[in-house]
Design a protein around this motif. Sequence first.
Motif, mmCIF file in Angstrom:
data_model
loop_
_atom_site.group_PDB
_atom_site.id
_atom_site.type_symbol
_atom_site.label_atom_id
_atom_site.label_comp_id
_atom_site.label_asym_id
_atom_site.label_seq_id
_atom_site.Cartn_x
_atom_site.Cartn_y
_atom_site.Cartn_z
ATOM 1 N N ARG A 85 37.172 -52.400 -87.971
ATOM 2 C CA ARG A 85 37.384 -53.172 -86.751
ATOM 3 C C ARG A 85 37.574 -54.636 -87.109
ATOM 4 O O ARG A 85 36.819 -55.187 -87.914
ATOM 5 C CB ARG A 85 36.190 -53.014 -85.803
ATOM 6 N N VAL A 86 38.598 -55.249 -86.526
ATOM 7 C CA VAL A 86 38.850 -56.684 -86.699
ATOM 8 C C VAL A 86 38.537 -57.347 -85.361
ATOM 9 O O VAL A 86 39.389 -57.474 -84.489
ATOM 10 C CB VAL A 86 40.300 -56.957 -87.126
ATOM 11 N N GLY A 87 37.275 -57.760 -85.196
ATOM 12 C CA GLY A 87 36.830 -58.299 -83.924
ATOM 13 C C GLY A 87 37.092 -57.278 -82.832
ATOM 14 O O GLY A 87 36.887 -56.080 -82.998
ATOM 15 N N GLY A 88 37.544 -57.709 -81.669
ATOM 16 C CA GLY A 88 37.961 -56.792 -80.620
ATOM 17 C C GLY A 88 39.464 -56.666 -80.541
ATOM 18 O O GLY A 88 39.996 -56.059 -79.622
ATOM 19 N N VAL A 89 40.159 -57.246 -81.531
ATOM 20 C CA VAL A 89 41.627 -57.295 -81.493
ATOM 21 C C VAL A 89 42.249 -55.992 -81.968
ATOM 22 O O VAL A 89 43.198 -55.479 -81.371
ATOM 23 C CB VAL A 89 42.135 -58.485 -82.333
ATOM 24 N N ALA A 90 41.749 -55.436 -83.056
ATOM 25 C CA ALA A 90 42.347 -54.236 -83.633
ATOM 26 C C ALA A 90 41.262 -53.384 -84.265
ATOM 27 O O ALA A 90 40.258 -53.896 -84.765
ATOM 28 C CB ALA A 90 43.405 -54.606 -84.676
ATOM 29 N N SER A 91 41.479 -52.087 -84.244
ATOM 30 C CA SER A 91 40.558 -51.149 -84.867
ATOM 31 C C SER A 91 41.363 -49.958 -85.362
ATOM 32 O O SER A 91 42.473 -49.708 -84.880
ATOM 33 C CB SER A 91 39.485 -50.714 -83.873
ATOM 34 N N SER A 92 40.813 -49.233 -86.318
ATOM 35 C CA SER A 92 41.556 -48.140 -86.920
ATOM 36 C C SER A 92 40.628 -46.943 -87.121
ATOM 37 O O SER A 92 39.440 -47.111 -87.418
ATOM 38 C CB SER A 92 42.154 -48.571 -88.261
ATOM 39 N N ALA A 93 41.179 -45.752 -86.956
ATOM 40 C CA ALA A 93 40.374 -44.536 -87.077
ATOM 41 C C ALA A 93 41.204 -43.406 -87.670
ATOM 42 O O ALA A 93 42.428 -43.376 -87.535
ATOM 43 C CB ALA A 93 39.831 -44.107 -85.708
ATOM 44 N N ASN A 94 40.514 -42.471 -88.322
ATOM 45 C CA ASN A 94 41.072 -41.160 -88.591
ATOM 46 C C ASN A 94 40.857 -40.305 -87.349
ATOM 47 O O ASN A 94 39.869 -40.475 -86.619
ATOM 48 C CB ASN A 94 40.382 -40.495 -89.781
ATOM 49 N N GLY A 95 41.748 -39.366 -87.098
ATOM 50 C CA GLY A 95 41.613 -38.507 -85.937
ATOM 51 C C GLY A 95 41.992 -37.071 -86.244
ATOM 52 O O GLY A 95 42.731 -36.801 -87.205
#
Length: 245
Positions: A85-95
């Motif tokens: 997570r980059v602050g509340g700007v961007a986030s990344s996940a496996n799904g």
Amino acid sequence: MLSANIQAGSSTRRYSDYAMRSWSHVLPMGKRLSLDTIAQLAGEHDIVGLNESDPGSLRSGFTNQTHYLAQRGGFHYWSHQPNRRVGGVASSANGLLSRLEPIEVIDHALPGRIAGRGVLLAHFGNDNRGLTIAVAHLSLGAASRASQLSFIAELLHDHPNAVLMGDFNCDLERPEMQALFKRTRLQPPDSVVATFPSWRPQRAIDHILLGDGLVRHHARAMAAAASDHLALSLELDVPETALRR
């Protein structure tokens, strides 16, 4: 079966877009249309592994993209693993999207010089010969990748019906990949499919690796909306006993 790095629904059609369209990595405009296109592709498959699926931040309009794709693609079962997570700007996940109900889903953080990588592990079937699906997004650096693949090898080392899928950020000839094949029952495919960059694919860095109890057919690359990766699709023969509950 499908493995897709969806780049959080962002559009990249040439190298210059990384700079000229950098706003698309922090703002939500245009992503819903991309997600709908990805959902249509995903819906043609029974099991889908996702990389760079935003679990809910500014750039996705605070939408959990894995959940959205599950709903739009008609999947009853879905799970996600937020990693970075980059602050509340961007986030990344496996799904993971599935038409089959997994017995259990486990998140594992992966080692590496920089934290924020993981492997999502789903088990189908009730013993060590059941179908096991692992979705991972590996590091760019070779040393971190080697430690991550060593960790994954411990998880999958004696599973004949294991699948490891995702964005490996390397080709299969790398020493760390050869070490994975030596320590597990995963098999290198007879042929590889270039998936990156999507507009002129030259590198095979997205993979679906199968244990020696499984058989694959018709591997091919498919456009995942405007992502910088092509998705990798294949047909999979699974022994009936591997899905027995």
